[in-house]
Motif scaffolding. Sequence first.
Motif, mmCIF file in Angstrom:
data_model
loop_
_atom_site.group_PDB
_atom_site.id
_atom_site.type_symbol
_atom_site.label_atom_id
_atom_site.label_comp_id
_atom_site.label_asym_id
_atom_site.label_seq_id
_atom_site.Cartn_x
_atom_site.Cartn_y
_atom_site.Cartn_z
ATOM 1 N N VAL A 78 0.843 -1.199 0.000
ATOM 2 C CA VAL A 78 0.000 0.000 0.000
ATOM 3 C C VAL A 78 0.877 1.246 0.000
ATOM 4 N N ALA A 79 1.937 1.215 0.772
ATOM 5 C CA ALA A 79 2.832 2.376 0.826
ATOM 6 C C ALA A 79 3.423 2.676 -0.541
ATOM 7 N N LEU A 80 3.927 1.659 -1.210
ATOM 8 C CA LEU A 80 4.610 1.882 -2.484
ATOM 9 C C LEU A 80 3.669 2.174 -3.647
ATOM 10 N N THR A 81 2.369 1.950 -3.470
ATOM 11 C CA THR A 81 1.420 2.330 -4.521
ATOM 12 C C THR A 81 1.014 3.796 -4.403
ATOM 13 N N SER A 82 1.395 4.423 -3.317
ATOM 14 C CA SER A 82 1.132 5.853 -3.134
ATOM 15 C C SER A 82 2.233 6.656 -3.840
ATOM 16 N N ARG A 83 1.850 7.537 -4.742
ATOM 17 C CA ARG A 83 2.856 8.331 -5.471
ATOM 18 C C ARG A 83 3.750 9.148 -4.542
ATOM 19 N N PRO A 84 3.184 9.838 -3.540
ATOM 20 C CA PRO A 84 4.077 10.590 -2.649
ATOM 21 C C PRO A 84 5.066 9.704 -1.901
ATOM 22 N N VAL A 85 4.628 8.507 -1.493
ATOM 23 C CA VAL A 85 5.534 7.595 -0.789
ATOM 24 C C VAL A 85 6.613 7.093 -1.747
ATOM 25 N N ALA A 86 6.210 6.690 -2.953
ATOM 26 C CA ALA A 86 7.182 6.209 -3.939
ATOM 27 C C ALA A 86 8.214 7.290 -4.248
ATOM 28 N N ALA A 87 7.756 8.536 -4.375
ATOM 29 C CA ALA A 87 8.690 9.641 -4.635
ATOM 30 C C ALA A 87 9.602 9.874 -3.430
ATOM 31 N N PHE A 88 9.043 9.769 -2.235
ATOM 32 C CA PHE A 88 9.826 9.988 -1.016
ATOM 33 C C PHE A 88 10.913 8.933 -0.861
ATOM 34 N N VAL A 89 10.561 7.647 -1.066
ATOM 35 C CA VAL A 89 11.565 6.600 -0.856
ATOM 36 C C VAL A 89 12.654 6.628 -1.929
ATOM 37 N N ALA A 90 12.377 7.274 -3.055
ATOM 38 C CA ALA A 90 13.397 7.408 -4.103
ATOM 39 C C ALA A 90 14.120 8.743 -4.004
ATOM 40 N N SER A 91 13.929 9.430 -2.893
ATOM 41 C CA SER A 91 14.546 10.752 -2.732
ATOM 42 C C SER A 91 15.776 10.689 -1.850
ATOM 43 N N ASN A 92 16.632 11.656 -2.037
ATOM 44 C CA ASN A 92 17.810 11.783 -1.188
ATOM 45 C C ASN A 92 17.396 12.065 0.256
ATOM 46 N N ARG A 93 16.282 12.762 0.442
ATOM 47 C CA ARG A 93 15.774 13.040 1.797
ATOM 48 C C ARG A 93 15.580 11.754 2.581
ATOM 49 N N PHE A 94 15.084 10.730 1.905
ATOM 50 C CA PHE A 94 14.836 9.454 2.568
ATOM 51 C C PHE A 94 16.101 8.607 2.635
ATOM 52 N N LEU A 95 16.754 8.420 1.511
ATOM 53 C CA LEU A 95 17.878 7.492 1.429
ATOM 54 C C LEU A 95 19.123 7.962 2.178
ATOM 55 N N ALA A 96 19.285 9.264 2.322
ATOM 56 C CA ALA A 96 20.459 9.784 3.028
ATOM 57 C C ALA A 96 20.148 10.143 4.477
ATOM 58 N N ALA A 97 18.959 9.814 4.930
ATOM 59 C CA ALA A 97 18.545 10.188 6.287
ATOM 60 C C ALA A 97 19.507 9.639 7.335
#
Length: 152
Positions: A78-97
């Motif tokens: 469910v999380a990964l089908t959400s566009r904002p979540v998919a964009a967030f997890v592919a962002s530097n904000r998330f991956l470099a946290a």
Amino acid sequence: RYLIDAVERETVRSLCDASACASSLAAADESAFIDAARELLRLGRLPRLLGAWCLAPDAGLASPIAAILRAGGQLAEVALTSRPVAAFVASNRFLAASAFEHDGGALGPGGPVVCLASISGGLGALQGCGSWDWLRDHVHLERLLEDEALMP
């Protein structure tokens, strides 16, 4: 019945206020957060809330979102089908946290990249990643390319 509906609407409205919710989510015990996420999923509210939380400018949500990915199953789907979540997890904000610093970074065991790969069968979820700064050095790049779980 109407009172319960009004209370539920007010609770969801409060939860959607990402700026007020971010610090509480980041500080919550992971198991308690996952239990709450499962209940929100049961109520049909989780996708909307995850989207609102991931659009918040605070990277403090990396830990709760990573917990959902680690939980796997329907929560992660469910999380990964959400566009904002998919964009967030592919962002530097998330991956470099900084939340992943103690676990070997985003590529560490149980880290978000490994969780994403196990859910999606590879690194497809990172296709939209605009920055690869979260890769710390050549060792991480080598791991990314050599790990069969990440590059099937």
